[in-house]
Motif scaffolding. Sequence first.
Motif, PDB file in Angstrom:
ATOM      1  N   GLY A   1       4.203  10.758  -9.385  1.00 37.69           N
ATOM      2  CA  GLY A   1       4.017  11.110 -10.787  1.00 37.69           C
ATOM      3  C   GLY A   1       5.072  10.532 -11.696  1.00 37.69           C
ATOM      4  O   GLY A   1       5.282  11.034 -12.814  1.00 37.69           O
ATOM      5  N   LEU A   2       5.755   9.464 -11.265  1.00 38.11           N
ATOM      6  CA  LEU A   2       6.792   8.864 -12.094  1.00 38.11           C
ATOM      7  C   LEU A   2       6.206   8.230 -13.346  1.00 38.11           C
ATOM      8  O   LEU A   2       6.842   8.227 -14.398  1.00 38.11           O
ATOM      9  CB  LEU A   2       7.556   7.803 -11.284  1.00 38.11           C
ATOM     10  CG  LEU A   2       8.397   8.331 -10.103  1.00 38.11           C
ATOM     11  CD1 LEU A   2       9.011   7.169  -9.328  1.00 38.11           C
ATOM     12  CD2 LEU A   2       9.489   9.260 -10.614  1.00 38.11           C
ATOM     13  N   LEU A   3       5.002   7.681 -13.237  1.00 38.51           N
ATOM     14  CA  LEU A   3       4.346   7.091 -14.391  1.00 38.51           C
ATOM     15  C   LEU A   3       3.376   8.088 -15.000  1.00 38.51           C
ATOM     16  O   LEU A   3       3.103   9.144 -14.451  1.00 38.51           O
ATOM     17  CB  LEU A   3       3.605   5.816 -13.976  1.00 38.51           C
ATOM     18  CG  LEU A   3       4.496   4.693 -13.420  1.00 38.51           C
ATOM     19  CD1 LEU A   3       3.645   3.505 -13.009  1.00 38.51           C
ATOM     20  CD2 LEU A   3       5.546   4.271 -14.432  1.00 38.51           C
ATOM     21  N   PHE A   4       2.839   7.719 -16.167  1.00 40.40           N
ATOM     22  CA  PHE A   4       1.912   8.599 -16.865  1.00 40.40           C
ATOM     23  C   PHE A   4       0.690   8.871 -16.001  1.00 40.40           C
ATOM     24  O   PHE A   4       0.307   8.065 -15.174  1.00 40.40           O
ATOM     25  CB  PHE A   4       1.494   7.950 -18.196  1.00 40.40           C
ATOM     26  CG  PHE A   4       0.724   8.863 -19.089  1.00 40.40           C
ATOM     27  CD1 PHE A   4       1.342   9.928 -19.719  1.00 40.40           C
ATOM     28  CD2 PHE A   4      -0.623   8.661 -19.297  1.00 40.40           C
ATOM     29  CE1 PHE A   4       0.624  10.773 -20.554  1.00 40.40           C
ATOM     30  CE2 PHE A   4      -1.351   9.493 -20.121  1.00 40.40           C
ATOM     31  CZ  PHE A   4      -0.725  10.554 -20.758  1.00 40.40           C
ATOM     32  N   ARG A   5       0.084  10.002 -16.189  1.00 44.73           N
ATOM     33  CA  ARG A   5      -1.044  10.443 -15.367  1.00 44.73           C
ATOM     34  C   ARG A   5      -2.141   9.383 -15.293  1.00 44.73           C
ATOM     35  O   ARG A   5      -2.581   8.844 -16.291  1.00 44.73           O
ATOM     36  CB  ARG A   5      -1.622  11.733 -15.956  1.00 44.73           C
ATOM     37  CG  ARG A   5      -2.823  12.287 -15.172  1.00 44.73           C
ATOM     38  CD  ARG A   5      -3.294  13.575 -15.819  1.00 44.73           C
ATOM     39  NE  ARG A   5      -3.742  13.335 -17.186  1.00 44.73           N
ATOM     40  CZ  ARG A   5      -4.977  12.958 -17.511  1.00 44.73           C
ATOM     41  NH1 ARG A   5      -5.874  12.755 -16.565  1.00 44.73           N
ATOM     42  NH2 ARG A   5      -5.304  12.766 -18.777  1.00 44.73           N
ATOM     43  N   ASP A   6      -2.565   9.084 -14.080  1.00 42.84           N
ATOM     44  CA  ASP A   6      -3.670   8.176 -13.764  1.00 42.84           C
ATOM     45  C   ASP A   6      -3.384   6.712 -14.059  1.00 42.84           C
ATOM     46  O   ASP A   6      -4.264   5.870 -13.887  1.00 42.84           O
ATOM     47  CB  ASP A   6      -4.950   8.573 -14.519  1.00 42.84           C
ATOM     48  CG  ASP A   6      -5.520   9.900 -14.020  1.00 42.84           C
ATOM     49  OD1 ASP A   6      -5.223  10.254 -12.864  1.00 42.84           O
ATOM     50  OD2 ASP A   6      -6.229  10.558 -14.795  1.00 42.84           O
ATOM     51  N   VAL A   7      -2.177   6.365 -14.495  1.00 42.75           N
ATOM     52  CA  VAL A   7      -1.860   4.950 -14.687  1.00 42.75           C
ATOM     53  C   VAL A   7      -1.856   4.238 -13.339  1.00 42.75           C
ATOM     54  O   VAL A   7      -2.324   3.111 -13.208  1.00 42.75           O
ATOM     55  CB  VAL A   7      -0.509   4.781 -15.409  1.00 42.75           C
ATOM     56  CG1 VAL A   7      -0.067   3.326 -15.396  1.00 42.75           C
ATOM     57  CG2 VAL A   7      -0.615   5.281 -16.839  1.00 42.75           C
TER      58      VAL A   7
ATOM     59  N   VAL B   1       0.835  -1.204   0.000  1.00 41.71           N
ATOM     60  CA  VAL B   1       0.000   0.000   0.000  1.00 41.71           C
ATOM     61  C   VAL B   1       0.871   1.255   0.000  1.00 41.71           C
ATOM     62  O   VAL B   1       0.607   2.216  -0.743  1.00 41.71           O
ATOM     63  CB  VAL B   1      -0.951  -0.014   1.212  1.00 41.71           C
ATOM     64  CG1 VAL B   1      -1.644   1.336   1.363  1.00 41.71           C
ATOM     65  CG2 VAL B   1      -1.975  -1.121   1.068  1.00 41.71           C
ATOM     66  N   ALA B   2       1.926   1.258   0.813  1.00 35.00           N
ATOM     67  CA  ALA B   2       2.805   2.425   0.892  1.00 35.00           C
ATOM     68  C   ALA B   2       3.520   2.666  -0.435  1.00 35.00           C
ATOM     69  O   ALA B   2       3.621   3.815  -0.899  1.00 35.00           O
ATOM     70  CB  ALA B   2       3.815   2.235   2.027  1.00 35.00           C
ATOM     71  N   ILE B   3       4.012   1.598  -1.050  1.00 34.26           N
ATOM     72  CA  ILE B   3       4.706   1.740  -2.335  1.00 34.26           C
ATOM     73  C   ILE B   3       3.743   2.243  -3.401  1.00 34.26           C
ATOM     74  O   ILE B   3       4.082   3.118  -4.215  1.00 34.26           O
ATOM     75  CB  ILE B   3       5.347   0.403  -2.748  1.00 34.26           C
ATOM     76  CG1 ILE B   3       6.480   0.038  -1.786  1.00 34.26           C
ATOM     77  CG2 ILE B   3       5.866   0.470  -4.178  1.00 34.26           C
ATOM     78  CD1 ILE B   3       7.050  -1.349  -2.018  1.00 34.26           C
ATOM     79  N   TRP B   4       2.531   1.690  -3.416  1.00 37.62           N
ATOM     80  CA  TRP B   4       1.527   2.130  -4.404  1.00 37.62           C
ATOM     81  C   TRP B   4       1.239   3.622  -4.251  1.00 37.62           C
ATOM     82  O   TRP B   4       1.217   4.365  -5.239  1.00 37.62           O
ATOM     83  CB  TRP B   4       0.254   1.316  -4.238  1.00 37.62           C
ATOM     84  CG  TRP B   4      -0.795   1.625  -5.272  1.00 37.62           C
ATOM     85  CD1 TRP B   4      -1.646   2.700  -5.290  1.00 37.62           C
ATOM     86  CD2 TRP B   4      -1.072   0.878  -6.452  1.00 37.62           C
ATOM     87  NE1 TRP B   4      -2.456   2.659  -6.386  1.00 37.62           N
ATOM     88  CE2 TRP B   4      -2.125   1.557  -7.127  1.00 37.62           C
ATOM     89  CE3 TRP B   4      -0.565  -0.296  -6.987  1.00 37.62           C
ATOM     90  CZ2 TRP B   4      -2.653   1.082  -8.317  1.00 37.62           C
ATOM     91  CZ3 TRP B   4      -1.091  -0.772  -8.185  1.00 37.62           C
ATOM     92  CH2 TRP B   4      -2.120  -0.081  -8.834  1.00 37.62           C
ATOM     93  N   GLU B   5       0.992   4.060  -3.016  1.00 41.09           N
ATOM     94  CA  GLU B   5       0.688   5.469  -2.785  1.00 41.09           C
ATOM     95  C   GLU B   5       1.871   6.352  -3.142  1.00 41.09           C
ATOM     96  O   GLU B   5       1.700   7.450  -3.683  1.00 41.09           O
ATOM     97  CB  GLU B   5       0.293   5.674  -1.320  1.00 41.09           C
ATOM     98  CG  GLU B   5      -1.129   5.251  -1.002  1.00 41.09           C
ATOM     99  CD  GLU B   5      -2.167   6.060  -1.760  1.00 41.09           C
ATOM    100  OE1 GLU B   5      -2.016   7.290  -1.865  1.00 41.09           O
ATOM    101  OE2 GLU B   5      -3.122   5.451  -2.281  1.00 41.09           O
ATOM    102  N   ALA B   6       3.090   5.888  -2.852  1.00 43.12           N
ATOM    103  CA  ALA B   6       4.275   6.678  -3.183  1.00 43.12           C
ATOM    104  C   ALA B   6       4.403   6.856  -4.694  1.00 43.12           C
ATOM    105  O   ALA B   6       4.707   7.951  -5.181  1.00 43.12           O
ATOM    106  CB  ALA B   6       5.523   5.998  -2.610  1.00 43.12           C
ATOM    107  N   VAL B   7       4.168   5.790  -5.445  1.00 41.78           N
ATOM    108  CA  VAL B   7       4.239   5.884  -6.909  1.00 41.78           C
ATOM    109  C   VAL B   7       3.126   6.782  -7.441  1.00 41.78           C
ATOM    110  O   VAL B   7       3.332   7.584  -8.363  1.00 41.78           O
ATOM    111  CB  VAL B   7       4.157   4.475  -7.534  1.00 41.78           C
ATOM    112  CG1 VAL B   7       4.077   4.570  -9.050  1.00 41.78           C
ATOM    113  CG2 VAL B   7       5.362   3.641  -7.135  1.00 41.78           C
ATOM    114  N   ALA B   8       1.922   6.679  -6.851  1.00 40.97           N
ATOM    115  CA  ALA B   8       0.800   7.507  -7.303  1.00 40.97           C
ATOM    116  C   ALA B   8       1.062   8.985  -7.073  1.00 40.97           C
ATOM    117  O   ALA B   8       0.730   9.832  -7.918  1.00 40.97           O
ATOM    118  CB  ALA B   8      -0.482   7.076  -6.581  1.00 40.97           C
ATOM    119  N   VAL B   9       1.655   9.312  -5.930  1.00 38.98           N
ATOM    120  CA  VAL B   9       1.902  10.720  -5.596  1.00 38.98           C
ATOM    121  C   VAL B   9       3.106  11.263  -6.362  1.00 38.98           C
ATOM    122  O   VAL B   9       3.136  12.437  -6.740  1.00 38.98           O
ATOM    123  CB  VAL B   9       2.114  10.862  -4.069  1.00 38.98           C
ATOM    124  CG1 VAL B   9       2.560  12.279  -3.717  1.00 38.98           C
ATOM    125  CG2 VAL B   9       0.838  10.513  -3.325  1.00 38.98           C
TER     126      VAL B   9
END
Length: 272
Positions: A42-48, A32-40
């Motif tokens: 912005g390393l990947l394309f928007r909303d991926v 969960v922490a890794i997912w939220e960190a990646v979401a915040v």
Amino acid sequence: MAETGRLTRTPVAAPGVSPVTLLRIAIVVAIVAIWEAVAVSGLLFRDVVPSLLVIGRSLFELLTLPDFRLPIGNSEISIPEFYWHLWVTIYEVATAMVIGGLAGLAVGLLLGANPFLSKAFERFLYYLGPTPKIIFFPLMIMWFGVGPGSKVAMGTISCFFPVALSVAAGMRQIEPVLIRVGRSFRLNTWQMVTKIYLPAMRQPILNGFRLGMGVALIGTLLAETKLSNRGIGFLIINAYSTFDMPRMYALLIVLFVVAIGANALAGRASKR
């Protein structure tokens, strides 16, 4: 010696919580922490990789928003569209399990009871079993059309092979003394199957059906993603096509939970 024993003592977890449970909780928290960190980040394309909060909101709307009118008699009721598509997929998978499972059970019994047929045909099952069944989907469309029939057919051929191979292997593990007892009582073929074979290899049959259920679900969902206007597979590919990533992840979560629940029920049945 006492000091050595004290140094090598295994750490004791909190009362009522086993170390395995703590490790599982730690893994979930880390994911969960890794997912939220990646979401915040912005390393990947928007909303991926959307935030879990956004996915949770989409999941709530998926399960509660009444956006589909279901006709019942002379009236209509409004329900979330997801439940209708879920019922379609469950119906297709269940039908495929019945057809493919019974066919696999019959073929497995036949091959396991007849060494000549086993040597002649079982090798083909081993060759075709691991083959991706999606390659047969164009044939299924030509034979059964674009409706539910082709999806059921895909689930059927996916379920057939693990059941047939598991039953055939289980037949060869039956104690010979049980077969001799059945023959000494002059049991006919049907009585041998119901009173000797099936009870003696209950576990291989249940394991084969558990594997068959998993691959039947995969085959049905793949067919729904390729050519369909109903079912969970259709909803997932539709969300992907419109780049509605939160809805797609919500559908995957629900599908994951449903698959775990079905597997847990099958596991309980096998233990009983």
